[in-house]
Design a protein around this motif. Structure first.
Motif, PDB file in Angstrom:
ATOM      1  N   ASN A 127       0.784  -1.231   0.000  1.00  0.00           N
ATOM      2  CA  ASN A 127       0.000   0.000   0.000  1.00  0.00           C
ATOM      3  C   ASN A 127       0.820   1.287   0.000  1.00  0.00           C
ATOM      4  O   ASN A 127       0.480   2.213  -0.733  1.00  0.00           O
ATOM      5  CB  ASN A 127      -0.993  -0.014   1.158  1.00  0.00           C
ATOM      6  CG  ASN A 127      -2.193  -0.866   0.817  1.00  0.00           C
ATOM      7  OD1 ASN A 127      -2.439  -1.123  -0.358  1.00  0.00           O
ATOM      8  ND2 ASN A 127      -2.903  -1.329   1.811  1.00  0.00           N
ATOM      9  N   PRO A 128       1.896   1.392   0.789  1.00  0.00           N
ATOM     10  CA  PRO A 128       2.691   2.630   0.681  1.00  0.00           C
ATOM     11  C   PRO A 128       3.220   2.863  -0.732  1.00  0.00           C
ATOM     12  O   PRO A 128       3.184   3.998  -1.228  1.00  0.00           O
ATOM     13  CB  PRO A 128       3.841   2.390   1.658  1.00  0.00           C
ATOM     14  CG  PRO A 128       3.308   1.433   2.639  1.00  0.00           C
ATOM     15  CD  PRO A 128       2.361   0.564   1.909  1.00  0.00           C
ATOM     16  N   PHE A 129       3.652   1.798  -1.377  1.00  0.00           N
ATOM     17  CA  PHE A 129       4.150   1.960  -2.750  1.00  0.00           C
ATOM     18  C   PHE A 129       3.022   2.433  -3.662  1.00  0.00           C
ATOM     19  O   PHE A 129       3.214   3.319  -4.497  1.00  0.00           O
ATOM     20  CB  PHE A 129       4.704   0.634  -3.263  1.00  0.00           C
ATOM     21  CG  PHE A 129       6.052   0.290  -2.723  1.00  0.00           C
ATOM     22  CD1 PHE A 129       7.188   0.884  -3.222  1.00  0.00           C
ATOM     23  CD2 PHE A 129       6.191  -0.635  -1.706  1.00  0.00           C
ATOM     24  CE1 PHE A 129       8.434   0.568  -2.720  1.00  0.00           C
ATOM     25  CE2 PHE A 129       7.426  -0.957  -1.206  1.00  0.00           C
ATOM     26  CZ  PHE A 129       8.552  -0.353  -1.705  1.00  0.00           C
ATOM     27  N   LEU A 130       1.845   1.826  -3.470  1.00  0.00           N
ATOM     28  CA  LEU A 130       0.720   2.218  -4.322  1.00  0.00           C
ATOM     29  C   LEU A 130       0.331   3.666  -4.060  1.00  0.00           C
ATOM     30  O   LEU A 130      -0.077   4.386  -4.976  1.00  0.00           O
ATOM     31  CB  LEU A 130      -0.475   1.305  -4.061  1.00  0.00           C
ATOM     32  CG  LEU A 130      -0.275  -0.131  -4.516  1.00  0.00           C
ATOM     33  CD1 LEU A 130      -1.471  -0.969  -4.142  1.00  0.00           C
ATOM     34  CD2 LEU A 130      -0.056  -0.175  -6.009  1.00  0.00           C
TER      35      LEU A 130
END
Lengths: 215, 103, 415, 539
Positions: free
Chosen positions: B7-10
């Motif tokens: 999620n952080p990457f997204l």
């Protein structure tokens, strides 16, 4: 916090900062520099995600190639007043608002998805490799060999078990299960595309040739 | 010590995408708009690589992003040639100054 | 990142120690950070030291070539400390930024150039396994990072607010971008011979005797010279130093720079000279191998550390020799014109390198057809000492022998 | 032999024996590009006119595609995916490849007649033209998300350059800049959508994607579920990219500018060919959402309704804006937008009808009619639109103008060209006995069937009918100028008419009449294509 987490947050901030400053900057050259920062940090994110080859390609083609091209364009076209672009305050607020709403929509849909759950559901029925082999383990980012092989359509990461005569319960009917997608065709056809694009770009960029000069 | 999840990457890629879109819509400089496009493509490519690590997409994600990088380079080359051509004819790269075509 | 090979071993070592002040043991993160700092310092030393040395060498050699003495006084008989003295002088100089310049960009540009050539040292193996990052994409990453240097040059030229600088930057970037292509293609020739992009592995495959060196491969032999020519050009060295052609452009993109920032560009230039020479050494000249098997004897008797240290000395010798050749060429040949520089690259070097590349690809296939082997010598070139460097963590259902999964083997077994 | 060895053997076998053969039309075109460029460089060979090489390549490609289509119809080769699932070899794809190479032949012939690329630039122009066509062919048979994106890019990037081909002209360079800026943006958004879809389903292959979309959405998940919303968002983003290619309503603004700035030949090529490829892709992509899973089918259905509204808006907007135009290329550009609206109605009806099973209606056969109508419309559209643009460019070569008022009284000077224009315009309006009439009829009847599933389709149908009537008014202005107004004194006269331009135009107009008078043979063929497509995906 592990080193990886620290690196991630450092480069995440750099990436986002670069992107935001591309969007808000009024000076084209500054924008180009922010873009370099943003794309370069993204390359590091690729390395963190275990995609070394993609990260290196990003650096080489994107940062070292495409952005250089853009900077060239800026240099050739930036004359006097047009280097700096002033947009009105209302415009800026409006577009900022739209941006925030957009970000809200995307982040509430995409990051709200339970990716682990979805992966489990989808993983049923995909063929998996039997054994990862090579000099260095792929999990640590050494994907160069599997990538290269997949450009030859050889999916060593997926299809190795296909040829083995393992009695499979899922696929009793088909004696030869389909191969996973290999990328021979796109790899070859993209060369034609690049050739065409090269011809087009050089036609547009060069001066019109003088006709009837060769005796 | 937990590793960073998808999620952080997204989220980072969503920021890239949104900044790109904002850049495309607000910039009047043709090359500025192209930079916005690069940001959007870059966001998509970060998505692909993220999925390649965290979902069964696997290696395909990395292949996708490689092709995206190459195609973006090709697109940028043509776009730049066109922008230069526009500049040669109009002596500006301000998209709003192109007003020969209307109706 | 587990690929930080050397850093890992150092970090593991540090974890067994205690912090002297408080006496508590060092935890994993701190150990990793400490190890990283030490490595950066080490590589930094390698970055600064050769640069200082080669600036001195350049002056000395150019002096001798021109029938002069070169520096003689500073620091004893041979002027050893001349570079240091110059450095001290440059640091003291005022940091000037022209009024028309884009201040931020102007200040940043030298750092980009320095960081680009500095970061490329990450994957260069100085001896067997002595590299900061043992990546499988080693060579590719090196070229990727080197290609960033051109950005610094463009920014420097553009932000100076001077016509000379802008002209110089455009020339320079056109030249660097163009010469990257044949350089990379030629560097791929030994890569194809070795079957890996990992520079350490390329070096290992050439160990055991000079007959294993890639330069004795018929196509790599020519590729070496093309590579070296391009490398010289991409370091903007004479006879390709059009960007700084004093007679036309004052000093090219460097025109407006002075003091420390100016010297950063020079540090970067000498650092990348050493880097490309080091790459040439690893790719073509056997890396740290002495050529007569002495190294393996030393390793067997005095341990691998001593052997590696000896390898380091050998590597440095070879690379320095190549740097000296670059210096020699600079003071011997006249400068080309800009159109000649571009013609050389686009019309001659690129086609030649493509032919060499195709030849390297076809060579083992032809050899297999003719003699049944991929090499004249019989076995594969060099010692195949490469092993999976870590056993797979997951226990596989199928017992697997360490198969080398290269495209070449795939093709062979496919036949 | 180890695992990887046997894998390589199998791949080698599959690639050389099946895939390369099925890819032959595109390969011939690729070879043509290389040949043209080589001929230009090599001494001695550079005397050979480039256009003949290009024409030969196009003919070769057409012949191969025709052969393949024939063998598919007779069942000699079964429909299959090739290149390890990258592309799909089926009747739909092969028909469009045939269609596109036929169109390439016609366009090259037209450019030879009007002489738009001069001798020096011919190789560049035909390289771009053929490169773009290869992209469209790939788009038409794409079976993988990567090929879908690559197809779109390979189509767009050369066409940006083609729009700016008259590089000394202000208008042309402006058109190209606008086109490239919007186009690149749309492609970026589309790619982001593709990345989400690929991540969700863990695959790039479109049939697998269709299957897995059902797997990841639980049966009763509604719009509140994050996964469903992400699918919706991703689908929308992909549709943005395709809508741009098709110049659908909110993404149509590039179209008039690009067409006015580009040469008429290029505009004609782009108006038909890029639509053909994009519609084939849209049908394939849309069918991925007609899954058996209720939740996914719901998503597909809402896309269908949304597309229907957009189609009505597009047709209305296109027709309304066309009314005020004085430049004929610009008017035709707006008419192109309107026609895209009509064709989109077919796709919308297809998606809506495919949902029919979920609400308890048996709409299997009607869904086929949608695809049939779409193909029929595109086929007629090829001839009528190319005809119109060909006449515009032929007349432009004589009177050096593309304003409608300069066409006054042309009927007395060039009766053949004006008669061709008459046929094209009647067909564009959709008057019997032209082909355009039947095309509209089939699509409208499909939309009518779709009204049973949802009432919104009544609105779509109504919009379509009203627009057809309305479009008559502005099309008739061209004819009024040509036939009723008199030629002003001192106006530049048209010197030649019948040969060779007139013959070419008549040849193009013949099929328009043929398709209108004898539609039966064609509708049967197209019906088979639709049948084969739906059977193949198991609906």
């Amino acid at each position: 916090m592990s080193v990886e987490t620290m690196l991630f947050w450092l480069f995440a901030i750099l990436t986002c900062g670069g992107a935001v400053s591309v969007a808000v900057s009024q000076n084209v050259v500054r924008m180009a520099f922010s873009l370099v920062l943003c794309l370069g940090s993204t390359a590091v994110m690729f390395l963190l995600l275990g995609a070394d080859f993609v990260g290196a390609t990003q650096l080489m083609v994107y940062v070292g190639g495409t952005v250089v091209l853009l900077v060239f364009g800026v240099m050739l076209t930036a004359t006097g007043p047009f280097t700096k672009i002033k947009s009105s305050g209302a415009d800026a607020i409006l577009s900022g608002l739209i941006g925030v709403i957009f970000l809200f929509i995307i982040s509430t849909t995409v990051t709200a998805v339970d990716w682990g759950d979805i992966s489990q559901k989808v993983a049923i029925g995909t063929h998996q490799k039997t054994a990862a082999r090579g000099f260095n383990p792929e999990q640590q980012g050494n994907t160069t060999r599997p990538l290269g092989l997949s450009f030859l359509s050889v999916r060593a990461d997926r299809d190795l078990n296909l040829s083995r005569n393992v009695p499979s319960v899922e696929k009793p009917v088909e004696d030869a299960p389909k191969l996973s997608s290999g990328y021979l065709l796109p790899f070859e056809i993209v060369s034609i595309h690049l050739l065409v694009v090269l011809v087009g770009a050089s036609y547009l960029a060069r001066a019109k040739r003088r006709v009837a000069t060769n005796q | 010590m937990e590793a960073v999840g998808p999620n952080p990457f997204l989220f980072v890629s969503a920021v890239l995408f949104v900044c790109g879109v904002v850049c495309m819509t607000t910039k009047r400089n043709g090359i500025g708009v192209l930079m916005g496009v690069e940001l959007v493509l870059n966001g998509a490519s970060l998505n692909f690589v993220t999925f390649s690590k965290f979902t069964p997409l696997g290696l395909d994600g990395q292949v996708f992003s490689l092709f995206v990088i190459v195609l973006a380079a090709a697109e940028a080359a043509v776009a730049l040639a066109i922008a230069l051509n526009f500049y040669n004819n109009h002596l500006t790269i301000d998209v709003d100054r192109g007003d020969e075509l209307h109706g | 990142m587990d690929t930080l090979l050397a850093a890992n071993s150092l970090a593991e070592f540090l974890q067994t120690q205690t912090i002297p002040i408080c006496g508590c043991p060092i935890d994993a993160t701190t150990a990793m950070v400490l190890a990283a700092i030490m490595h950066v310092a080490l590589v930094g030393a390698w970055f600064g030291l050769p640069a200082g040395l080669f600036i001195w060498a350049e002056r000395k050699i150019s002096g001798r070539i021109q029938d002069r003495l070169g520096p003689t006084r500073t620091g004893g008989r041979f002027g050893w400390l001349q570079s240091l003295a110059d450095g001290a002088k440059l640091i003291q100089k005022e940091d000037l930024v022209p009024a028309d310049a884009d201040g931020l960009m102007f200040r940043l540009a030298p750092y980009i150039v320095v960081v680009a050539s500095f970061a490329a040292y990450m994957v260069l193996p100085f001896s067997d396994g002595w590299s900061a990052l043992g990546l499988d994409v080693g060579l590719f990453l090196t070229f990727a990072i080197l290609s960033l240097e051109v950005l610094g040059v463009i920014l420097a030229g553009y932000s100076s607010g001077s016509k000379w600088a802008l002209f110089g930057a455009i020339r320079e970037s056109a030249q660097m971008v163009s010469y990257e292509i044949p350089m990379a293609i030629c560097a791929l020739c030994p890569i194809i011979t070795a079957g890996t992009l990992n520079l350490t592995e390329v070096g290992q495959l050439q160990s055991g005797g000079f007959w294993n060196w890639n330069i004795l491969h018929p196509f790599n032999f020519f590729a070496f010279f093309v590579y070296f020519t391009c490398a010289t050009a991409s370091c903007k060295r004479a006879p390709f130093d059009l960007a700084e052609a004093e007679s036309e452009l004052v000093a090219g993109f460097l025109t407006e720079y002075s003091g420390m920032r100016w010297s950063f560009f020079f540090l970067a230039e000498y650092a990348s000279m050493f880097l490309v020479s080091g790459l040439a050494t690893v790719l073509f000249l056997g890396g740290w191998d002495d050529g007569f098997g002495i190294l393996s004897v030393v390793k067997a008797n005095a341990g691998s550390f001593v052997g590696n240290a000896l390898g380091l000395v050998i590597f440095m010798k070879k690379a320095s020799l190549l740097v000296c050749v670059q210096i020699w060429v600079r003071w011997t040949l006249p400068r080309l014109r800009i159109d000649q520089v571009m013609t050389t690259c686009l019309k001659y070097l690129i086609p030649i390198s493509c032919v060499l590349f195709a030849g390297t690809v076809a060579y083992p296939l032809i050899l297999v057809k003719v003699s049944g082997n991929t090499s004249i010598l019989g076995g594969p070139s060099g010692d195949r000492v490469v092993q999976p460097h870590q056993p797979m963590s997951q226990a596989d259902t199928v017992p697997n022998k360490p198969t080398q999964m290269t495209a070449a083997t795939a093709e062979r077994s496919g036949r | 032999m180890n695992d990887i060895g046997s894998l390589v053997v199998r791949l080698l076998d599959e690639t050389t024996k099946t895939s390369v053969g099925l890819f032959a039309p595109e390969l011939v075109l690729s070879g043509t590009i290389v040949l043209m460029l080589a001929f230009r460089v090599l001494p001695g060979l550079n005397r050979i006119p480039t256009q003949w090489v290009a024409l030969l390549g196009a003919f070769g490609s057409f012949a191969l595609a025709l052969c393949q289509f024939d063998r598919l119809v007779t069942g000699e080769i079964p429909p299959t995916s090739f290149f390890t699932g990258m592309l799909m070899f089926d009747q739909l794809g092969t028909f469009f490849r045939m269609f596109l190479s036929l169109f390439l032949i016609l366009t090259i012939t037209l450019t030879v007649l009007t002489g738009i690329p001069d001798r020096d630039d011919a190789a560049d122009f035909y390289t771009l033209l053929i490169g773009s066509t290869i992209g469209m062919m790939i788009m038409a048979s794409a079976n993988h998300l990567l090929m879908m994106f690559m197809g779109v890019e390979m189509t767009s990037v050369p066409s940006y350059a083609m729009v700016g081909f008259l590089k000394g002209r202000k208008k042309s360079s402006e058109a190209a800049l606008k086109y490239v800026v919007y186009g690149a943006g749309a492609a970026g958004v589309m790619l982001y959508g593709i990345s989400l879809l690929a991540g969700l389903t863990g695959t790039g292959s479109m049939p697998d994607m269709a299957q897995r979309l059902g797997m990841i959405v639980s049966q009763n998940a509604g719009i509140g579920d994050a996964t469903v919303r992400t699918i919706l968002l991703a689908g929308l983003m992909v549709l943005v990219g395709l809508a741009f290619k098709l110049s659908i309503f909110p993404f149509h603004f590039w179209c008039p500018d690009a067409f006015e700035g580009a040469a008429a030949e290029v505009a004609g090529f782009l108006s038909v060919a890029s639509k053909a490829g994009a519609f084939a892709l849209l049908v394939r992509f849309g069918l991925s959402f007609t899954s058996t899973s209720a939740a996914v089918s719901e998503v597909g259905f809402s896309f269908g309704i949304g597309l229907g509204v957009l189609a009505a808006a597009t047709a209305t907007f296109g027709n309304l804006s066309a009314y005020g135009q004085t430049n004929i290329k610009r008017m035709l550009a707006y008419s192109t937008i309107a026609h895209a609206g009509y064709m989109l109605m077919a796709v919308s009806a297809l998606l809506v009808l495919a949902h029919g099973k979920q609400v308890g209606l048996d709409t299997q056969g009607e869904a086929r009619r949608c695809i049939e109508g779409l193909i029929y419309y595109l086929f007629v559209y090829l001839f009528m639109n190319l005809g119109a643009f060909a006449i515009v460019s032929l007349i432009r070569n004589q009177i050096f103008s593309e304003e409608i008022e300069d066409y006054n009284g042309l009927a007395t000077q060039c009766p053949v060209l004006c008669f061709g224009m008459l046929l094209c315009v009647f067909s564009l309006v959709g008057l019997p006995p032209m082909g355009g009439f039947w095309a509209k009829l089939v699509i409208f009847s499909a939309v009518f069937k779709a009204t049973a599933v949802h009432w919104v389709m009544w609105g779509v149908l109504g919009a379509g009918a009203i627009n057809t009537v309305f479009s008559l008014f502005y099309y008739i202005r061209i004819l009024k100028a040509m036939y009723i107004k008199s030629r002003p004194a001192g106006a530049r006269s048209v010197r030649y008419d019948l040969f060779p331009g007139g013959v070419f135009v008549l040849l193009i107009c013949l099929p328009i009449l043929g398709l209108g008078i004898l539609p039966q043979g064609f509708t049967d063929k197209f019906h088979n294509i639709a049948d084969a497509l739906l059977t193949q995906i198991g609906r």
